[in-house]
Scaffold this active site. Structure first.
Site, mmCIF file in Angstrom:
data_model
loop_
_atom_site.group_PDB
_atom_site.id
_atom_site.type_symbol
_atom_site.label_atom_id
_atom_site.label_comp_id
_atom_site.label_asym_id
_atom_site.label_seq_id
_atom_site.Cartn_x
_atom_site.Cartn_y
_atom_site.Cartn_z
ATOM 1 N N THR A 70 0.876 -1.413 0.001
ATOM 2 C CA THR A 70 -0.056 0.050 0.147
ATOM 3 C C THR A 70 0.803 1.260 0.122
ATOM 4 O O THR A 70 1.168 1.864 0.905
ATOM 5 C CB THR A 70 -0.857 0.089 1.193
ATOM 6 O OG1 THR A 70 -0.276 -0.094 2.423
ATOM 7 C CG2 THR A 70 -2.014 -0.864 1.150
ATOM 8 N N GLY A 71 1.687 1.398 -1.203
ATOM 9 C CA GLY A 71 2.350 2.711 -1.241
ATOM 10 C C GLY A 71 1.207 3.626 -1.385
ATOM 11 O O GLY A 71 0.179 3.627 -2.157
ATOM 12 N N THR A 72 1.148 4.670 -0.603
ATOM 13 C CA THR A 72 -0.075 5.345 0.064
ATOM 14 C C THR A 72 0.061 6.649 0.575
ATOM 15 O O THR A 72 1.329 7.229 0.748
ATOM 16 C CB THR A 72 -0.263 4.344 1.309
ATOM 17 O OG1 THR A 72 -0.709 2.932 0.869
ATOM 18 C CG2 THR A 72 -1.393 4.749 2.294
ATOM 19 N N THR A 73 -1.040 7.142 0.774
ATOM 20 C CA THR A 73 -0.944 8.438 1.570
ATOM 21 C C THR A 73 -2.345 8.191 2.637
ATOM 22 O O THR A 73 -3.298 7.940 2.132
ATOM 23 C CB THR A 73 -1.580 9.700 0.793
ATOM 24 O OG1 THR A 73 -0.659 9.824 -0.467
ATOM 25 C CG2 THR A 73 -1.202 10.951 1.447
ATOM 26 N N GLY A 99 3.135 8.585 -0.067
ATOM 27 C CA GLY A 99 2.924 10.040 -0.501
ATOM 28 C C GLY A 99 2.909 11.196 0.693
ATOM 29 O O GLY A 99 2.758 12.159 0.365
#
Lengths: 230, 199
Positions: free
Chosen positions: A15-18, A148
């Protein structure tokens, strides 16, 4: 440290994420994007990264999807047991955060999980606890996480203020997440928010075409519903 | 020849909770140790002080376990557990069987029946911590007024708003006053009241 596809095994879902969570006067707002990536492939465009761990307490997940789902599962298990013994109303946000921290810290060698625990309880009102990678526990007025988040650290530092109303806080969270989505390739999709206060918990979503766009993301042609940058 | 203060029967098990023992004190001290472990583990795992009710349940289960197996014997000690948490003050008494109840007032030990009778006279709705200290001192002195009993040392602790929710032995000056009040009350009793004569 930012979770990158180089750090994990082939094909592991990230979950490359913000993610973020924010206190306001009377509660908290949690927010997240909805992109789950496996390398360059978007495995899930509409993921839900804000997971309930017990009544009025939620967990924002970033890093490995598998690890964070496992942590959420264990946290939910322990908190259910705790609620049975103590009484539903007695469970506190701090207890939930401490449990998440204990799991993260004890298993730090094997974990790739940056998390934020936020919710509301009667004793202390709205609270946000950051549990970044490594397993520290910090109570903070607001927190951001995921790949992010680096693009919006300065923005949230500058623009968060104490005593916001529920609507102001929700707008703030949505704006921050949209700015991160604008710059982070691993964040995108819809913006999900959960608002928790004395009255209850409210899950909402801003559909992809309504997420704010900025500067050269604007298409010169007609037909977009996205609000103009202000 | 005994050094004053060397035989304590009241122990702090958590910042907000204390325990008093009777019976086989060595057994009781093991209960205190387990209680301390339990409270500390809870704090570690949940980030919060263990509520009195929960600590009572946990330690009661622990004590009950020793009634299940041939290879161990039950604890030879009854304990009183006092706590002060978010829901206010709590008082519990746990017997060697593992049975426990919550109380407004309780007594354990050799003269517990006499003490219970005396305690029943107190008004629990209005009594303050300081008043309770004095009343308890009076009761303990009253019970010990028999010539047969050894000389005794009064040990008192509290956990209340006045101690900021911390369990501790009462301040020196208050203890001195409690001893004084206890003795005075005893003397007043001994010289009798006019109500004794009835035909």
């Amino acid at each position: 440290a930012m979770a990158t596809s180089a750090m994990v095994g082939q094909g592991e879902v990230l979950t490359g994420t913000t993610i973020m969570a924010c206190t306001f006067d009377g509660g908290v707002v949690l927010g997240a994007d909805s992109r789950t990536s496996s390398g360059n492939y978007v495995a899930n465009k509409v993921a839900d990264k804000i997971t309930k761990v017990c009544d009025k307490v939620y967990l924002c997940r970033s890093g490995s999807a598998a690890h964070t789902q496992a942590v959420a599962g264990y946290a939910n298990l322990y908190l259910n047991q705790h609620a049975i013994e103590l009484g539903e109303k007695g469970v506190s946000v701090k207890s939930a955060a401490t449990i998440v921290k204990e799991i993260a810290y004890t298993n730090k060698e094997w974990m790739n999980a940056g998390m934020i625990v936020a919710g509301w309880d009667k004793a202390q009102g709205g609270q946000v606890f950051a549990v970044p990678m490594g397993g520290t526990l910090m109570e903070v007025p607001f927190a951001v996480g995921g790949s992010g988040s680096i693009y919006i650290n300065a923005f949230v530092d500058k623009n968060w203020r104490a005593g916001m109303t529920r609507d102001e806080c929700k707008a703030f969270v949505r704006k921050a997440v949209s700015l991160a989505i604008s710059r982070d390739g691993s964040s995108g999709g819809v913006i999900r928010t959960v608002t928790v206060d004395a009255a209850g918990q409210n899950k909402e979503m801003v559909p992809g075409d309504q997420v704010a766009r900025y500067q050269d993301e604007h298409l010169p042609t007609l037909g977009s519903n996205a609000p103009i940058f202000t | 020849m005994l050094v004053k203060g060397s035989e304590k029967r009241i122990f702090t098990v958590a910042p907000h909770a204390g325990m008093a023992l009777t019976g086989l004190l060595a057994d009781g001290r093991q209960i205190v140790n387990s209680c301390r472990d339990e409270a500390q583990q809870y704090k570690r795992f949940y980030g919060q002080a263990i509520p009195g009710k929960m600590l009572n349940q946990r330690i009661s289960s622990y004590i009950q376990y020793f009634t299940l197996h041939d290879s161990v014997r039950p604890f030879g000690s009854s304990v009183i557990l006092a706590s002060y948490d978010k829901s206010g003050p709590g008082l519990y008494m746990i017997e060697p069987s593992g049975v426990s109840y919550g109380y407004r007032a309780v007594a354990i030990g050799q003269e517990k029946q006499v003490a219970k009778t005396e305690l029943e006279n107190l008004d629990f709705t209005t009594i303050t911590s300081r008043e309770a200290v004095m009343e308890i001192a009076k009761i303990i002195y009253k019970i010990h007024d028999d010539v047969k009993d050894k000389e005794f040392e009064l040990e008192l602790s509290w956990v209340c708003a006045e101690s900021n929710g911390k369990h501790e032995h009462i301040p020196e000056d208050l203890l001195a006053e409690a001893n004084k009040v206890g003795k005075q009350n005893l003397e007043a009793d001994q010289f009798g009241s006019d109500e004794e004569m009835e035909i």
